[in-house]
Design a protein around this motif. Structure first.
Motif, mmCIF file in Angstrom:
data_model
loop_
_atom_site.group_PDB
_atom_site.id
_atom_site.type_symbol
_atom_site.label_atom_id
_atom_site.label_comp_id
_atom_site.label_asym_id
_atom_site.label_seq_id
_atom_site.Cartn_x
_atom_site.Cartn_y
_atom_site.Cartn_z
ATOM 1 N N VAL A 52 47.590 9.585 35.281
ATOM 2 C CA VAL A 52 48.566 9.727 34.194
ATOM 3 C C VAL A 52 48.456 8.549 33.223
ATOM 4 C CG1 VAL A 52 51.042 9.865 33.667
ATOM 5 C CG2 VAL A 52 50.130 11.010 35.701
ATOM 6 N N ILE A 53 48.343 7.338 33.764
ATOM 7 C CA ILE A 53 48.265 6.129 32.936
ATOM 8 C C ILE A 53 47.010 6.132 32.072
ATOM 9 C CG2 ILE A 53 47.908 3.622 33.052
ATOM 10 C CD1 ILE A 53 49.798 3.690 35.561
ATOM 11 N N PHE A 54 45.869 6.422 32.687
ATOM 12 C CA PHE A 54 44.612 6.444 31.924
ATOM 13 C C PHE A 54 44.655 7.516 30.841
ATOM 14 C CE2 PHE A 54 41.536 4.428 35.260
ATOM 15 C CZ PHE A 54 42.253 3.252 35.176
ATOM 16 N N ARG A 55 45.218 8.656 31.160
ATOM 17 C CA ARG A 55 45.321 9.743 30.164
ATOM 18 C C ARG A 55 46.203 9.300 28.994
ATOM 19 N NH1 ARG A 55 48.590 14.157 29.072
ATOM 20 N NH2 ARG A 55 47.481 15.958 28.250
ATOM 21 N N SER A 70 35.648 5.727 28.664
ATOM 22 C CA SER A 70 36.444 4.880 29.571
ATOM 23 C C SER A 70 37.285 5.737 30.506
ATOM 24 C CB SER A 70 37.340 3.937 28.769
ATOM 25 O OG SER A 70 36.580 3.115 27.929
ATOM 26 N N LEU A 71 37.880 6.801 29.963
ATOM 27 C CA LEU A 71 38.705 7.702 30.779
ATOM 28 C C LEU A 71 37.865 8.354 31.875
ATOM 29 C CD1 LEU A 71 41.331 9.326 31.359
ATOM 30 C CD2 LEU A 71 40.511 10.986 29.657
ATOM 31 N N VAL A 72 36.705 8.877 31.514
ATOM 32 C CA VAL A 72 35.840 9.551 32.494
ATOM 33 C C VAL A 72 35.396 8.572 33.579
ATOM 34 C CG1 VAL A 72 33.611 10.701 32.832
ATOM 35 C CG2 VAL A 72 35.081 11.353 30.906
ATOM 36 N N VAL A 73 34.981 7.366 33.164
ATOM 37 C CA VAL A 73 34.582 6.338 34.128
ATOM 38 C C VAL A 73 35.748 6.014 35.057
ATOM 39 C CG1 VAL A 73 33.922 3.902 34.371
ATOM 40 C CG2 VAL A 73 32.737 5.358 32.708
ATOM 41 N N LEU A 131 40.332 -2.045 32.513
ATOM 42 C CA LEU A 131 40.168 -3.169 31.604
ATOM 43 C C LEU A 131 39.665 -2.691 30.248
ATOM 44 C CD1 LEU A 131 40.309 -6.216 31.155
ATOM 45 C CD2 LEU A 131 37.981 -6.379 32.045
ATOM 46 N N ALA A 132 38.692 -1.778 30.244
ATOM 47 C CA ALA A 132 38.142 -1.272 28.982
ATOM 48 C C ALA A 132 39.220 -0.608 28.131
ATOM 49 C CB ALA A 132 37.005 -0.291 29.263
ATOM 50 N N LEU A 133 40.064 0.203 28.744
ATOM 51 C CA LEU A 133 41.131 0.874 28.001
ATOM 52 C C LEU A 133 42.131 -0.133 27.432
ATOM 53 C CD1 LEU A 133 41.657 3.898 30.408
ATOM 54 C CD2 LEU A 133 40.949 4.069 28.003
ATOM 55 N N VAL A 134 42.488 -1.127 28.227
ATOM 56 C CA VAL A 134 43.462 -2.123 27.771
ATOM 57 C C VAL A 134 42.866 -3.003 26.674
ATOM 58 C CG1 VAL A 134 44.836 -4.113 28.486
ATOM 59 C CG2 VAL A 134 44.780 -2.089 29.914
ATOM 60 N N VAL A 135 41.591 -3.352 26.795
ATOM 61 C CA VAL A 135 40.932 -4.144 25.743
ATOM 62 C C VAL A 135 40.915 -3.357 24.433
ATOM 63 C CG1 VAL A 135 38.687 -5.044 24.987
ATOM 64 C CG2 VAL A 135 39.562 -5.619 27.263
ATOM 65 N N GLN A 136 40.629 -2.071 24.524
ATOM 66 C CA GLN A 136 40.643 -1.240 23.315
ATOM 67 C C GLN A 136 42.039 -1.189 22.693
ATOM 68 O OE1 GLN A 136 38.388 2.617 23.797
ATOM 69 N NE2 GLN A 136 37.976 1.698 25.806
ATOM 70 N N PRO A 148 45.110 -7.762 28.356
ATOM 71 C CA PRO A 148 43.849 -7.681 29.113
ATOM 72 C C PRO A 148 43.650 -8.838 30.091
ATOM 73 C CG PRO A 148 43.454 -7.225 26.785
ATOM 74 C CD PRO A 148 44.873 -7.712 26.908
ATOM 75 N N VAL A 149 44.187 -10.012 29.749
ATOM 76 C CA VAL A 149 44.070 -11.167 30.652
ATOM 77 C C VAL A 149 44.819 -10.881 31.951
ATOM 78 C CG1 VAL A 149 44.588 -13.621 30.965
ATOM 79 C CG2 VAL A 149 43.787 -12.779 28.733
ATOM 80 N N LEU A 150 46.024 -10.341 31.828
ATOM 81 C CA LEU A 150 46.811 -10.020 33.026
ATOM 82 C C LEU A 150 46.146 -8.917 33.846
ATOM 83 C CD1 LEU A 150 50.509 -10.135 31.791
ATOM 84 C CD2 LEU A 150 49.372 -11.710 33.349
ATOM 85 N N VAL A 151 45.568 -7.931 33.161
ATOM 86 C CA VAL A 151 44.873 -6.856 33.878
ATOM 87 C C VAL A 151 43.677 -7.430 34.637
ATOM 88 C CG1 VAL A 151 43.496 -4.748 33.571
ATOM 89 C CG2 VAL A 151 45.677 -4.999 32.379
ATOM 90 N N MET A 152 42.968 -8.369 33.995
ATOM 91 C CA MET A 152 41.846 -9.006 34.682
ATOM 92 C C MET A 152 42.320 -9.798 35.897
ATOM 93 S SD MET A 152 38.926 -10.344 32.138
ATOM 94 C CE MET A 152 38.240 -11.735 32.957
ATOM 95 N N LEU A 153 43.434 -10.503 35.746
ATOM 96 C CA LEU A 153 43.988 -11.259 36.877
ATOM 97 C C LEU A 153 44.382 -10.320 38.017
ATOM 98 C CD1 LEU A 153 46.215 -13.944 35.118
ATOM 99 C CD2 LEU A 153 44.131 -14.347 36.446
ATOM 100 N N ASP A 154 44.880 -9.134 37.649
ATOM 101 C CA ASP A 154 45.309 -8.161 38.652
ATOM 102 C C ASP A 154 44.195 -7.836 39.628
ATOM 103 O OD1 ASP A 154 46.381 -5.863 40.028
ATOM 104 O OD2 ASP A 154 45.377 -4.617 38.547
#
Length: 195
Positions: A52-55, A70-73, A131-136, A148-154
């Protein structure tokens, strides 16, 4: 599924998994048993919410080619990670005790391609896509630059020490909170327009 709920519930489920994992290891070994199964089910539920989140992120990005890739990956990564957690649950049910789990895992990982797809590269795609989706989104100023920094830390923190999964989940929750609030605001606007 309410997307706002998904942005909050997914990190909380990962947090639950991390805490249950720590509790399960207090006796010196993890699994099999109730804690093993409950923790893995919590993470599986989080993975389902990430669909749901990625979509939602994909839609926020206008469904462009990079976002679609990014979604497919991400969906492939979710499927691989889910397969790993399902295997863990099944092994937990089949094994009489912790020592009996290792030979079962060895049998599964001996199947050609399983080790790479389910335990190594496959689940990594889930994190790369996230990460790719959040960076975009950050590049389009739809989220703050620190997101994106927080997602990377996650996902970097648990690599250092798996017992830090709850801390990584808190980073995820903080990074997703603005997206959850954005969805709540968008939903309220939708209700007002159609009232």
């Amino acid at each position: 599924m309410n997307t706002r709920a998904a942005f909050v519930a997914a990190p909380l489920l990962v947090l639950s998994y991390g805490v249950i994992r720590i509790v399960d290891g207090l006796d010196g070994s993890r699994g099999p048993g109730l804690a093993w199964t409950a923790g893995h089910l919590a993470f599986l539920a989080a993975l389902a919410l990430f669909i749901v989140i990625f979509r939602e992120m994909w839609q926020m990005l206008g469904r462009n080619r990079i976002a679609t890739t990014s979604l497919v990956v991400g969906l492939v990564g979710i499927a691989c990670a889910a397969a790993q957690f399902v295997i863990d649950i099944v092994v937990g049910f089949m094994a009489a005790d912790h020592d009996a789990m290792s030979p079962l895992f060895d049998q599964v990982q001996a199947v050609p391609g399983v080790s790479l797809a389910v335990y190594a590269a496959g689940p990594l795609l889930f994190y790369v896509a996230q990460l790719a989706l959040v960076v975009q989104l950050a590049a389009r100023r739809q989220v703050k630059l620190w997101t994106p920094v927080l997602v990377m830390l996650d996902f970097a923190i648990p690599i250092l020490e798996k017992d830090l999964i709850p801390l990584g989940a808190v980073c995820m929750l903080v990074s997703f909170w603005p997206l959850a609030r954005r969805q709540a605001t968008a939903g309220a606007r939708h209700v007002l327009v159609h009232a």
